[in-house]
Motif scaffolding. Structure first.
Motif, PDB file in Angstrom:
ATOM      1  N   HIS A 105       0.845  -1.190   0.000  1.00  0.00           N
ATOM      2  CA  HIS A 105       0.000   0.000   0.000  1.00  0.00           C
ATOM      3  C   HIS A 105       0.884   1.245   0.000  1.00  0.00           C
ATOM      4  O   HIS A 105       1.760   1.382   0.848  1.00  0.00           O
ATOM      5  CB  HIS A 105      -0.915   0.015   1.233  1.00  0.00           C
ATOM      6  CG  HIS A 105      -1.752   1.241   1.313  1.00  0.00           C
ATOM      7  ND1 HIS A 105      -2.780   1.496   0.445  1.00  0.00           N
ATOM      8  CD2 HIS A 105      -1.677   2.321   2.141  1.00  0.00           C
ATOM      9  CE1 HIS A 105      -3.328   2.668   0.747  1.00  0.00           C
ATOM     10  NE2 HIS A 105      -2.674   3.176   1.762  1.00  0.00           N
ATOM     11  N   TRP A 106       0.664   2.101  -0.991  1.00  0.00           N
ATOM     12  CA  TRP A 106       1.367   3.383  -1.078  1.00  0.00           C
ATOM     13  C   TRP A 106       0.337   4.496  -0.986  1.00  0.00           C
ATOM     14  O   TRP A 106      -0.032   5.108  -1.976  1.00  0.00           O
ATOM     15  CB  TRP A 106       2.138   3.504  -2.390  1.00  0.00           C
ATOM     16  CG  TRP A 106       3.271   2.547  -2.580  1.00  0.00           C
ATOM     17  CD1 TRP A 106       3.733   1.613  -1.711  1.00  0.00           C
ATOM     18  CD2 TRP A 106       4.096   2.441  -3.745  1.00  0.00           C
ATOM     19  NE1 TRP A 106       4.785   0.926  -2.253  1.00  0.00           N
ATOM     20  CE2 TRP A 106       5.032   1.417  -3.502  1.00  0.00           C
ATOM     21  CE3 TRP A 106       4.127   3.105  -4.962  1.00  0.00           C
ATOM     22  CZ2 TRP A 106       5.991   1.046  -4.434  1.00  0.00           C
ATOM     23  CZ3 TRP A 106       5.074   2.743  -5.890  1.00  0.00           C
ATOM     24  CH2 TRP A 106       6.017   1.731  -5.621  1.00  0.00           C
ATOM     25  N   GLY A 107      -0.167   4.758   0.200  1.00  0.00           N
ATOM     26  CA  GLY A 107      -1.214   5.752   0.394  1.00  0.00           C
ATOM     27  C   GLY A 107      -0.844   7.117  -0.150  1.00  0.00           C
ATOM     28  O   GLY A 107       0.300   7.560  -0.028  1.00  0.00           O
ATOM     29  N   LEU A 108      -1.826   7.745  -0.746  1.00  0.00           N
ATOM     30  CA  LEU A 108      -1.599   9.032  -1.399  1.00  0.00           C
ATOM     31  C   LEU A 108      -2.925   9.781  -1.462  1.00  0.00           C
ATOM     32  O   LEU A 108      -3.929   9.221  -1.911  1.00  0.00           O
ATOM     33  CB  LEU A 108      -1.068   8.775  -2.814  1.00  0.00           C
ATOM     34  CG  LEU A 108      -0.726   9.936  -3.707  1.00  0.00           C
ATOM     35  CD1 LEU A 108       0.440  10.741  -3.135  1.00  0.00           C
ATOM     36  CD2 LEU A 108      -0.336   9.411  -5.081  1.00  0.00           C
ATOM     37  N   ALA A 109      -2.925  11.025  -1.002  1.00  0.00           N
ATOM     38  CA  ALA A 109      -4.146  11.836  -1.072  1.00  0.00           C
ATOM     39  C   ALA A 109      -4.573  11.982  -2.533  1.00  0.00           C
ATOM     40  O   ALA A 109      -3.735  12.109  -3.424  1.00  0.00           O
ATOM     41  CB  ALA A 109      -3.907  13.200  -0.446  1.00  0.00           C
ATOM     42  N   ASP A 110      -5.865  11.965  -2.761  1.00  0.00           N
ATOM     43  CA  ASP A 110      -6.403  12.052  -4.117  1.00  0.00           C
ATOM     44  C   ASP A 110      -6.365  13.500  -4.600  1.00  0.00           C
ATOM     45  O   ASP A 110      -7.115  14.344  -4.086  1.00  0.00           O
ATOM     46  CB  ASP A 110      -7.831  11.523  -4.144  1.00  0.00           C
ATOM     47  CG  ASP A 110      -8.411  11.423  -5.540  1.00  0.00           C
ATOM     48  OD1 ASP A 110      -7.717  11.791  -6.520  1.00  0.00           O
ATOM     49  OD2 ASP A 110      -9.555  10.963  -5.654  1.00  0.00           O
ATOM     50  N   GLU A 123      -1.569  22.325  -8.668  1.00  0.00           N
ATOM     51  CA  GLU A 123      -0.426  22.057  -7.787  1.00  0.00           C
ATOM     52  C   GLU A 123      -0.622  20.741  -7.037  1.00  0.00           C
ATOM     53  O   GLU A 123       0.343  20.001  -6.823  1.00  0.00           O
ATOM     54  CB  GLU A 123      -0.217  23.213  -6.806  1.00  0.00           C
ATOM     55  CG  GLU A 123       1.003  23.057  -5.922  1.00  0.00           C
ATOM     56  CD  GLU A 123       2.327  23.044  -6.691  1.00  0.00           C
ATOM     57  OE1 GLU A 123       3.299  22.459  -6.156  1.00  0.00           O
ATOM     58  OE2 GLU A 123       2.411  23.576  -7.804  1.00  0.00           O
ATOM     59  N   ALA A 124      -1.844  20.424  -6.647  1.00  0.00           N
ATOM     60  CA  ALA A 124      -2.114  19.144  -5.974  1.00  0.00           C
ATOM     61  C   ALA A 124      -1.757  17.967  -6.887  1.00  0.00           C
ATOM     62  O   ALA A 124      -1.201  16.964  -6.437  1.00  0.00           O
ATOM     63  CB  ALA A 124      -3.579  19.066  -5.545  1.00  0.00           C
ATOM     64  N   PHE A 125      -2.042  18.085  -8.170  1.00  0.00           N
ATOM     65  CA  PHE A 125      -1.681  17.030  -9.122  1.00  0.00           C
ATOM     66  C   PHE A 125      -0.172  16.944  -9.299  1.00  0.00           C
ATOM     67  O   PHE A 125       0.393  15.847  -9.350  1.00  0.00           O
ATOM     68  CB  PHE A 125      -2.377  17.261 -10.472  1.00  0.00           C
ATOM     69  CG  PHE A 125      -3.778  16.723 -10.497  1.00  0.00           C
ATOM     70  CD1 PHE A 125      -4.035  15.442 -10.956  1.00  0.00           C
ATOM     71  CD2 PHE A 125      -4.828  17.486 -10.036  1.00  0.00           C
ATOM     72  CE1 PHE A 125      -5.325  14.933 -10.951  1.00  0.00           C
ATOM     73  CE2 PHE A 125      -6.121  16.991 -10.027  1.00  0.00           C
ATOM     74  CZ  PHE A 125      -6.371  15.710 -10.495  1.00  0.00           C
TER      75      PHE A 125
END
Length: 172
Positions: A105-110, A123-125
């Motif tokens: 699992h490599w958790g990452l905010a969407d 910038e979030a992307f």
């Protein structure tokens, strides 16, 4: 295990898993074959994910939002590694896929859930893709062809804990 076949899965398969698939396919140069899928695919790739890839000079041809159903069918490609990229810290449900492969699992905010003005959302992307790139480069440094399943699992789990500025030395 050559090439190493990696599936990135999340819920919508519109941003994080797509960014991961395209980045590993591009940088893996035949040593890795990457796929992506979602448990509830949106049916379209987020245009800002495509923009982040183009900005990084990563090809976007053939990318699509698709269901993980194709990876459980009898004619599905065999998989060596399955990586969930949902953000469990945000209580986002992570899909579960069963099979004989190493799971991590490599958790990452969407980034598709980012709010604010268009510059902040873009910038979030870019931030998400920078972290994905960091983790993919750490994966590429692993001698996956010669690692035991246990050592590979431990190294992959350590990669999933990496932040953007963390050292990428994760080999067992």
């Amino acid at each position: 295990m050559h090439p190493c076949r990696v599936l990135f899965i999340c819920t919508g398969n519109s941003a994080r898993s797509i960014l991961s698939e395209a980045t590993l396919d591009h940088l893996g140069q035949g040593r890795f074959v990457a796929y992506s899928a979602g448990s509830k695919p949106t049916g379209r790739v987020n245009p800002l994910a495509l923009e982040a890839l183009v900005t990084a000079s990563i090809p976007i041809e053939g990318l699509s939002s698709k269901s993980w159903d194709r990876f459980v069918a009898s004619d599905a490609p065999p998989l060596d590694i399955v990586v969930t990229v949902c953000d469990s810290a945000a209580s986002e449900p992570c899909p579960v896929l069963f099979g004989d492969f190493v799971r991590t699992h490599w958790g990452l905010a969407d980034p598709a859930a980012a709010t604010g003005d268009p510059a902040a959302i873009s910038e979030a992307f870019r931030d998400a893709h920078r972290l994905i790139m960091h983790r993919i480069l750490a994966l590429l440094d692993l001698p996956v062809e010669t690692m035991s399943r246990e050592a590979l699992k431990q190294a992959l789990d350590r990669i999933g804990e990496l932040g953007d500025g963390d050292s990428a030395e994760v080999a067992a």
